[in-house]
Design an enzyme around this catalytic site. Structure first.
Site, PDB file in Angstrom:
ATOM      1  N   HIS A 191      -0.907   3.802   7.467  1.00 34.12           N
ATOM      2  CA  HIS A 191      -0.311   4.414   6.152  1.00 34.12           C
ATOM      3  C   HIS A 191       0.031   5.772   6.672  1.00 34.12           C
ATOM      4  CE1 HIS A 191      -3.218   1.370   4.679  1.00 34.12           C
ATOM      5  NE2 HIS A 191      -2.172   1.194   4.368  1.00 34.12           N
ATOM      6  N   SER A 236       0.884  -1.088   0.096  1.00 34.43           N
ATOM      7  CA  SER A 236      -0.230  -0.037  -0.065  1.00 34.43           C
ATOM      8  C   SER A 236       0.885   1.501   0.100  1.00 34.43           C
ATOM      9  CB  SER A 236      -0.955  -0.120   1.037  1.00 34.43           C
ATOM     10  OG  SER A 236      -0.212  -0.227   2.455  1.00 34.43           O
ATOM     11  N   ASP A 277      -3.730   7.292   8.784  1.00 34.09           N
ATOM     12  CA  ASP A 277      -4.718   6.404   9.279  1.00 34.09           C
ATOM     13  C   ASP A 277      -4.061   5.363  10.356  1.00 34.09           C
ATOM     14  OD1 ASP A 277      -3.263   4.520   7.970  1.00 34.09           O
ATOM     15  OD2 ASP A 277      -5.026   4.111   6.293  1.00 34.09           O
TER      16      ASP A 277
END
Ligand code: NAG
Ligand code: NAG
Ligand code: NAG
Length: 379
Positions: free
Chosen positions: A351, A47, A348
């Site tokens: 990330h 990610s 978050d």
């Protein structure tokens, strides 16, 4: 030329990339003083590097990052990136003046991949799910670095069958391996222990090595490999695995148990890159440090332009020093978003914010590489 990789080790990454591009240029044009450029990027990872694959892959297509407030800072809407804005890869391609590579799952034809391809997928592990299962670790997203490497082979075959010379293409491409392994370590912590997570280090590095070997076999000349983040500074890990008083760094508040795993990972990664350099002296293997820049920013946030809560998630809920709780994960009804994401390192809880990605990208490109200071030379 044989000394190239040795030379590159001492250069800032951006400069090293330009030198390597020059060296990788078609020998037919050798002697030309024009600045050689990469024509495209092939990217791999999770990610931290994914610019749209997880939003398409069925198992992850409805994930949090496909909903607001993801993307709010830069794109104004969710962009398939697990952040409020751009990622390291976005800043990297901007700096190198190459196109943003097409997310693999968003492309179909050879023409779609002439500008490169991004195989990174949010949630991807370095290790195959079957290997993880053999260690009693359950993976969540069934995509590993091995899958990403197969996807890369698919793209090369597609280009080749459409009449493009694949070795010419790979020679002038930059291969960017974003951070990979963090999901493996996290899954091991969830289902096992820090010791089990640590025991994965050599396997993860071996897997990265296999992927690099496949890239070299396909003609890659310049590969940038990103190291591990300071895991013990991640809000999610801090919130989910409280330690004893002796586990926390007195300055940063990061958990040394998890940072130790990241340090080991980076040491083994640098040693492996050193070994590849000896084996392939005409290729460039560049180590991109992310550990140091994040650790520094967490320890002295004001100095680097961040706010006073470097260990808290901007978007989420639960309050406290980390503001992380899965029941109020960013984008769910119970979550809230901080007023100014650029003051935060963590977006978050897992990330990073766009501000952190930009900070890391610039540190990465500008800093002297620490490639093998700690690597052994006994080989
Ligand atoms: C990922 O790799 C595994 C193991 O090689 C394979 O079984 C699986 O089909 C691959 N998944 C995708 C989506 O390519
Ligand atoms: C590339 O394509 C040609 C036919 O156009 C084929 O003969 C060759 O085996 C292909 N090479 C690879 C590596 O797929
Ligand atoms: C997360 O929130 C739930 C519900 O509010 C609470 O029961 C739980 O203890 C919280 N977990 C943590 C780690 O704070």
């Amino acid at each position: 030329m044989a000394q190239l990789s040795r030379l590159l080790m001492g250069l800032p990454l951006l400069l090293a990339l330009l030198v390597a591009a020059e060296a990788a240029a078609d020998p037919a044009t050798g002697g030309s003083l024009s600045l050689a450029r990469y024509t495209r990027v092939f990217a791999f990872g999770n990610s931290l590097t994914d610019t749209g694959n997880a939003a398409i892959f069925p198992a992850t297509a409805k994930g949090p990052s496909t909903r607001p407030p993801y993307g709010q800072t830069y794109f104004g809407h969710p962009s398939g990136r697990a952040s409020d804005g751009r990622l390291i890869i976005d800043f990297l391609v901007e700096e190198l003046e190459v196109p943003l590579p097409t997310p693999y799952l968003a492309g179909r034809t050879a023409a779609d991949f002439l500008d490169g391809a991004n195989f990174a997928l949010g949630g991807a592990t370095a290790l195959d799910p079957a290997f993880l299962a053999s260690r009693g670790i359950t993976s969540v997203v069934p995509i590993s670095l091995g899958n990403e490497t197969s996807w890369f082979v698919n793209v090369l075959q597609l280009l080749n069958s459409s009449g493009y010379d694949q070795r010419k293409i790979t020679a002038r491409s930059l291969f960017f391996v974003g951070e990979i392994g963090v999901n493996d370590y996290f899954l091991a912590l969830m289902s096992k222990s820090a010791d089990v997570a640590e025991s994965l280090v050599p396997h993860i590095i071996g897997t990265i090595r296999s992927a690099l070997t496949a890239m070299i076999g396909a003609g890659a000349r310049t590969v940038v490999v990103t190291g591990m983040l300071p895991l013990g500074c991640e809000p999610k890990l801090l919130a989910m695995f409280p330690g004893g008083p002796g586990d926390y760094d007195p300055v940063s508040g990061c958990d040394a148990r998890f940072n130790r795993i990241a340090v080991q990972h980076n040491r083994a990664l640098k040693r492996m890159l050193w070994e590849l350099r000896l084996r392939h002296p005409r290729r460039s293997f560049l180590y991109a440090d992310v550990y140091r820049s994040v650790a520094r920013a967490v320890a002295s946030p004001a100095r680097y332009g961040f706010g006073s809560k470097p260990l808290a998630a901007c978007c989420g809920g639960g309050g406290g020093p980390y503001n992380f709780n899965y029941t109020a994960f960013c984008g769910t009804p119970k979550s809230t978003t901080c007023a100014d994401p650029s003051e935060y390192i963590s977006w978050d809880g897992i990330h990073l914010t766009e501000a952190a990605h930009e900070f890391i990208a610039h540190a990465m490109l500008g800093e002297v590489l620490s490639v093998v200071e700690t690597g052994s030379r006994q080989a």
